[in-house]
Scaffold this active site. Structure first.
Site, PDB file in Angstrom:
ATOM      1  N   ASN A   9      44.781  50.366   5.587  1.00  0.00           N
ATOM      2  CA  ASN A   9      43.878  49.726   4.629  1.00  0.00           C
ATOM      3  C   ASN A   9      42.875  48.913   5.448  1.00  0.00           C
ATOM      4  O   ASN A   9      43.197  47.839   5.942  1.00  0.00           O
ATOM      5  CB  ASN A   9      44.708  48.821   3.706  1.00  0.00           C
ATOM      6  CG  ASN A   9      43.850  47.996   2.779  1.00  0.00           C
ATOM      7  OD1 ASN A   9      42.639  48.201   2.675  1.00  0.00           O
ATOM      8  ND2 ASN A   9      44.475  47.054   2.084  1.00  0.00           N
ATOM      9  N   LYS A  11      40.311  47.417   4.493  1.00  0.00           N
ATOM     10  CA  LYS A  11      39.741  46.272   3.751  1.00  0.00           C
ATOM     11  C   LYS A  11      38.227  46.212   3.962  1.00  0.00           C
ATOM     12  O   LYS A  11      37.580  47.236   4.056  1.00  0.00           O
ATOM     13  CB  LYS A  11      40.459  44.973   4.152  1.00  0.00           C
ATOM     14  CG  LYS A  11      41.970  45.094   3.971  1.00  0.00           C
ATOM     15  CD  LYS A  11      42.699  43.783   4.079  1.00  0.00           C
ATOM     16  CE  LYS A  11      44.194  44.017   3.914  1.00  0.00           C
ATOM     17  NZ  LYS A  11      44.964  42.771   3.962  1.00  0.00           N
ATOM     18  N   HIS A  95      46.099  45.881  -5.291  1.00  0.00           N
ATOM     19  CA  HIS A  95      46.339  45.065  -4.093  1.00  0.00           C
ATOM     20  C   HIS A  95      46.325  43.587  -4.461  1.00  0.00           C
ATOM     21  O   HIS A  95      45.540  43.155  -5.297  1.00  0.00           O
ATOM     22  CB  HIS A  95      45.278  45.366  -3.029  1.00  0.00           C
ATOM     23  CG  HIS A  95      45.642  44.839  -1.687  1.00  0.00           C
ATOM     24  ND1 HIS A  95      45.514  43.504  -1.368  1.00  0.00           N
ATOM     25  CD2 HIS A  95      46.181  45.439  -0.602  1.00  0.00           C
ATOM     26  CE1 HIS A  95      45.944  43.316  -0.133  1.00  0.00           C
ATOM     27  NE2 HIS A  95      46.354  44.475   0.356  1.00  0.00           N
ATOM     28  N   GLU A  97      45.134  41.159  -3.029  1.00  0.00           N
ATOM     29  CA  GLU A  97      43.831  40.499  -2.837  1.00  0.00           C
ATOM     30  C   GLU A  97      42.940  40.674  -4.065  1.00  0.00           C
ATOM     31  O   GLU A  97      42.004  39.919  -4.263  1.00  0.00           O
ATOM     32  CB  GLU A  97      43.164  41.025  -1.559  1.00  0.00           C
ATOM     33  CG  GLU A  97      43.870  40.461  -0.333  1.00  0.00           C
ATOM     34  CD  GLU A  97      43.752  41.309   0.921  1.00  0.00           C
ATOM     35  OE1 GLU A  97      42.905  42.230   0.964  1.00  0.00           O
ATOM     36  OE2 GLU A  97      44.525  41.051   1.863  1.00  0.00           O
ATOM     37  N   GLU A 169      54.248  44.725  -0.977  1.00  0.00           N
ATOM     38  CA  GLU A 169      53.577  43.829  -0.045  1.00  0.00           C
ATOM     39  C   GLU A 169      53.734  42.393  -0.531  1.00  0.00           C
ATOM     40  O   GLU A 169      52.927  41.916  -1.332  1.00  0.00           O
ATOM     41  CB  GLU A 169      52.084  44.164   0.025  1.00  0.00           C
ATOM     42  CG  GLU A 169      51.793  45.557   0.523  1.00  0.00           C
ATOM     43  CD  GLU A 169      50.384  45.656   1.094  1.00  0.00           C
ATOM     44  OE1 GLU A 169      50.274  46.069   2.259  1.00  0.00           O
ATOM     45  OE2 GLU A 169      49.421  45.311   0.406  1.00  0.00           O
ATOM     46  N   GLY A 175      48.727  39.510   6.245  1.00  0.00           N
ATOM     47  CA  GLY A 175      47.794  38.844   7.150  1.00  0.00           C
ATOM     48  C   GLY A 175      48.307  37.554   7.753  1.00  0.00           C
ATOM     49  O   GLY A 175      47.539  36.783   8.333  1.00  0.00           O
ATOM     50  N   SER A 215      51.715  42.399   7.442  1.00  0.00           N
ATOM     51  CA  SER A 215      51.974  42.117   8.864  1.00  0.00           C
ATOM     52  C   SER A 215      52.879  43.156   9.535  1.00  0.00           C
ATOM     53  O   SER A 215      53.663  42.808  10.429  1.00  0.00           O
ATOM     54  CB  SER A 215      52.535  40.708   9.038  1.00  0.00           C
ATOM     55  OG  SER A 215      51.612  39.746   8.552  1.00  0.00           O
ATOM     56  N   GLY A 237      45.646  44.712   9.125  1.00  0.00           N
ATOM     57  CA  GLY A 237      45.087  44.342  10.428  1.00  0.00           C
ATOM     58  C   GLY A 237      45.322  45.359  11.536  1.00  0.00           C
ATOM     59  O   GLY A 237      44.381  45.746  12.245  1.00  0.00           O
TER      60      GLY A 237
END
Ligand code: PGA
Length: 254
Positions: A9, A11, A95, A97, A169, A175, A215, A237
């Site tokens: 992902n 992002k 997600h 976010e 998640e 993150g 993570s 990430g």
């Protein structure tokens, strides 16, 4: 035996140039190894160019969102048919976010419309679920996940579920560098699979791929992916670095 499925992902990262480089490096590094299912999910503007790089490879293209209408006066939005048109197979939905940012505040009902729209267009949905730290600390993890599952998957049948992937998640792991422990991940994944069994039956529960996310990196991926109910990973990430992403793919095979 469920295949391991690892998705990146990206992002709101990359440029046209770095998206192309990253996709090429993943394709080159993976070669013809088809033992792990792999997808990358770039930002909308780079879907087509990344799709060009992926063509003929075993890496699939995914998007990070869609709008659940066929077409019309929806300024700034992207419909599922457009994603199919540029070569997407997957779309990430729900997600945290998008659920948790106050400006976006996506509800389970809205995410449910998106899941239906994605499946109707022929896409596979990667449905994200997860609790916050406060929810976990106050013992609400299962209740929160149950509500997210019931809300986001309402109105689906087992045939639809063949194109749904779950991504657990925990919000506190995304993150932060603090991934879920092996026990925490396995416990929640097993719970999710039990819920799927209750609602959709044994066949769907046995087949559904449940990714872990938050993570996940080359150091923790191997052990995590060896948990019996962890069938893959959704990588943020670490998916922006080809070497790290490829190391996670290798770990998925170990
Ligand atoms: P992370 O993000 O790997 O950077 O924690 C995962 C995700 O949000 O999908």
């Amino acid at each position: 035996m469920r295949p391991k499925f690892v998705a990146g992902n990206w992002k709101m990262h990359t440029t046209a140039a770095t998206a192309r480089q990253l996709a090429s490096a993943v394709v080159r590094g993976l070669g013809a190894d088809g033992r792990v299912v792999v997808a990358v999910c770039p930002p909308f503007p780079y879907l087509a160019l990344v799709g060009d790089v992926l063509r003929g490879s075993s890496v699939a293209l995914g998007a990070q969102n869609l709008y659940p209408e066929e077409e019309g006066a929806f300024t700034g939005e992207v419909n599922p048919a457009m994603l199919v048109d540029v070569g997407c197979k997957y779309v990430i939905l729900g997600h945290s976010e998008r659920r948790r940012k106050p400006e976006l505040a996506e509800t389970d009902a809205f995410i449910n419309r998106k899941v239906h729209a994605a499946l109707a267009a022929g896409l596979h949905a990667i449905l994200c679920l997860g609790e916050t730290l406060e929810e976990r600390k106050s013992g609400q993890t299962e209740a929160v996940l149950k509500a997210q599952l019931a809300g986001s998957l309402a109105g689906l049948d087992p045939a639809h579920m063949a194109r749904v992937v779950l991504a657990y998640e925990p919000v506190w792991a995304i993150g932060t560098g603090h991934s879920a422990t092996l026990e925490q991940a396995q416990q929640v994944h097993a719970f999710l699979r039990r819920w799927i069994r209750e609602i959709f039956g044994e066949e769907t529960a046995a087949a559904i791929v449940i990714q872990d996310g938050g993570s996940v990196n080359p150091d923790n991926a191997g052990a995590l992916l060896r948990q019996p109910d962890v069938d893959g990973a959704l990588i943020g990430g670490a998916s922006l670095n080809a070497e790290q992403f490829l190391a996670i793919l290798r770990a998925a095979l170990s």
